[in-house]
Design a protein around this motif. Sequence first.
Motif, mmCIF file in Angstrom:
data_model
loop_
_atom_site.group_PDB
_atom_site.id
_atom_site.type_symbol
_atom_site.label_atom_id
_atom_site.label_comp_id
_atom_site.label_asym_id
_atom_site.label_seq_id
_atom_site.Cartn_x
_atom_site.Cartn_y
_atom_site.Cartn_z
ATOM 1 N N SER A 63 -1.873 9.757 1.031
ATOM 2 C CA SER A 63 -3.335 9.728 0.955
ATOM 3 C C SER A 63 -3.839 10.689 -0.116
ATOM 4 C CB SER A 63 -3.948 10.098 2.312
ATOM 5 O OG SER A 63 -3.742 9.068 3.248
ATOM 6 N N GLN A 117 -7.718 -1.052 2.515
ATOM 7 C CA GLN A 117 -6.601 -0.763 3.413
ATOM 8 C C GLN A 117 -6.363 -1.897 4.407
ATOM 9 O OE1 GLN A 117 -4.252 1.613 4.736
ATOM 10 N NE2 GLN A 117 -4.177 2.303 2.620
ATOM 11 N N LYS A 120 -4.655 -5.068 2.835
ATOM 12 C CA LYS A 120 -3.630 -4.835 1.805
ATOM 13 C C LYS A 120 -2.409 -5.736 2.031
ATOM 14 C CE LYS A 120 -1.561 -0.872 4.255
ATOM 15 N NZ LYS A 120 -1.393 0.598 4.254
ATOM 16 N N ALA A 282 -5.818 1.197 -1.161
ATOM 17 C CA ALA A 282 -4.906 0.225 -0.556
ATOM 18 C C ALA A 282 -3.449 0.585 -0.770
ATOM 19 C CB ALA A 282 -5.180 -1.164 -1.127
ATOM 20 N N PRO A 291 -7.046 2.057 8.730
ATOM 21 C CA PRO A 291 -7.841 1.835 7.507
ATOM 22 C C PRO A 291 -8.990 2.815 7.335
ATOM 23 C CG PRO A 291 -7.355 -0.260 8.559
ATOM 24 C CD PRO A 291 -6.895 0.812 9.513
ATOM 25 N N GLN A 294 -8.372 6.262 5.349
ATOM 26 C CA GLN A 294 -8.418 6.232 3.896
ATOM 27 C C GLN A 294 -9.856 6.050 3.402
ATOM 28 O OE1 GLN A 294 -7.095 6.793 0.178
ATOM 29 N NE2 GLN A 294 -5.915 7.074 2.022
#
Length: 474
Positions: A63, A117, A120, A282, A291, A294
């Motif tokens: 991240s 995310q 993806k 992603a 998700p 992020q």
Amino acid sequence: MINEVVGFVNNILWGDGKVLIVMLLLAGIWFTVRLKFIQLLDFKHMFSLLKNSNKADKQGISSFQALCTSLSARVGTGNLAGVAVAISLGGAGAVFWMWVIALLGMATGYAESLLGQAYKIKDSDGQFRGGPAYYIKQGLKNSWFAVLFALCLFFGYGFVFSAVQANTISDALNNSYQIPTFYSGLVIMVVAGLIVVGGLRAIAKFAEWVVPFMGIAYVLVALVITIINIEFLPGVLYQIVTSAFGLQEAGAGAFAAAIQNGIQRGLYSNEAGSGSVPQAAAAASPHPNHPASQGYIQMLGVFLDTMVLCTATAFIILLGTDTSIGEMEGIRLTQSAMEMHMGGVGADFVAAAIGFFAFTSVVANYAYGESNLHMFKLDNKLGRTFFTSGYLIMILWGAMASLPTVWAMADMALGLMTVVNVIAIVLLTPTIVSITKDYRDKRKANVDITFDHKKCDMQGDIEEKEIWTGKLES
């Protein structure tokens, strides 16, 4: 003819039509309300997620690397030259509107990164890829709209934006050291080529080391300058606020110029809503593996880019030079202001800063474009070779092109991407709200935060459901 087409499109998007200014303001307000003022109420939480942000797996980058990669693209000419352009054309009030679009854009940035995310996929090398083209195709089940975005992104981030960064680097070096722009462009092209040949992971590792160093160094210098000139700071803040609403002698014309240039340059800098950052988001293996996590990390990126770095440049300029210019001024305005603060070494510092800032953007832009090769089944040796060649040629061209021409093409590319992306994320609002609620409920219950797409009301269909197992592969 090309200049006429670019001018016509930009006039609709940014000028008389003001399509994007209205879209971005409304989108920011929309997501701020629908996500219950997430950028304010969860402000501390987005910082807390940095604690475990250096963890990754073999399928995705960490991240923190994703944040640094997105900051690599964000932190560039927009922070130094872009702020100068905004102030020279829109006055000090443009800074206020940069703050407004950044605050609202934090919610928009969260929404698009969450979607990146959630939808993806894995490319031919087994690595995570995603972005607007992917969530449009899967979430909205609209392939042609997805292809339209991918083409706009190829044009923007694959080619034009890197030309903008190279243009600013070469101009700064020419201004300070009289280095011919061709030679500057050639060096930028070669060094960038050596880095991007290693793919996304090489770019992410480069960003992880360079971005924190250059960002902290620049903010420290700006902080010292502000402290030295602290007695003038209240006057600068007063000038920013009064100019933002046309309360000074220029009146309505200054008000309109401040809004347009502040929002336009603010967007170009933090990229919230443009659909660029979801490519980096992603690619990450987030912690917690959800998700929304992020989304928070990339929301932090908007804050750091505009509220911290752009503000630093604005204070350097407004505390150090006459800003009533009325014509486009780029990096040279920032250099002139820095020279007033630091003497001859000031221009050298800005040249070095723009070299680092813009070069990291050049490299990160490649990652964004390359992420969309999978959409066209071009994530192979031939496809990457063709894309890389065009990308490097545009760097050399951009280094020698004129400032207004390059910025105009960048504005058009960014504008077209943003229109497509904003429409898509607004249509996908139910998915964004559902996933955010799932994350918040688990966080409130103090249980393990993992993502199960079956328990969220998601639109469309996830292409690769096995990605969300709740565990990261070692």
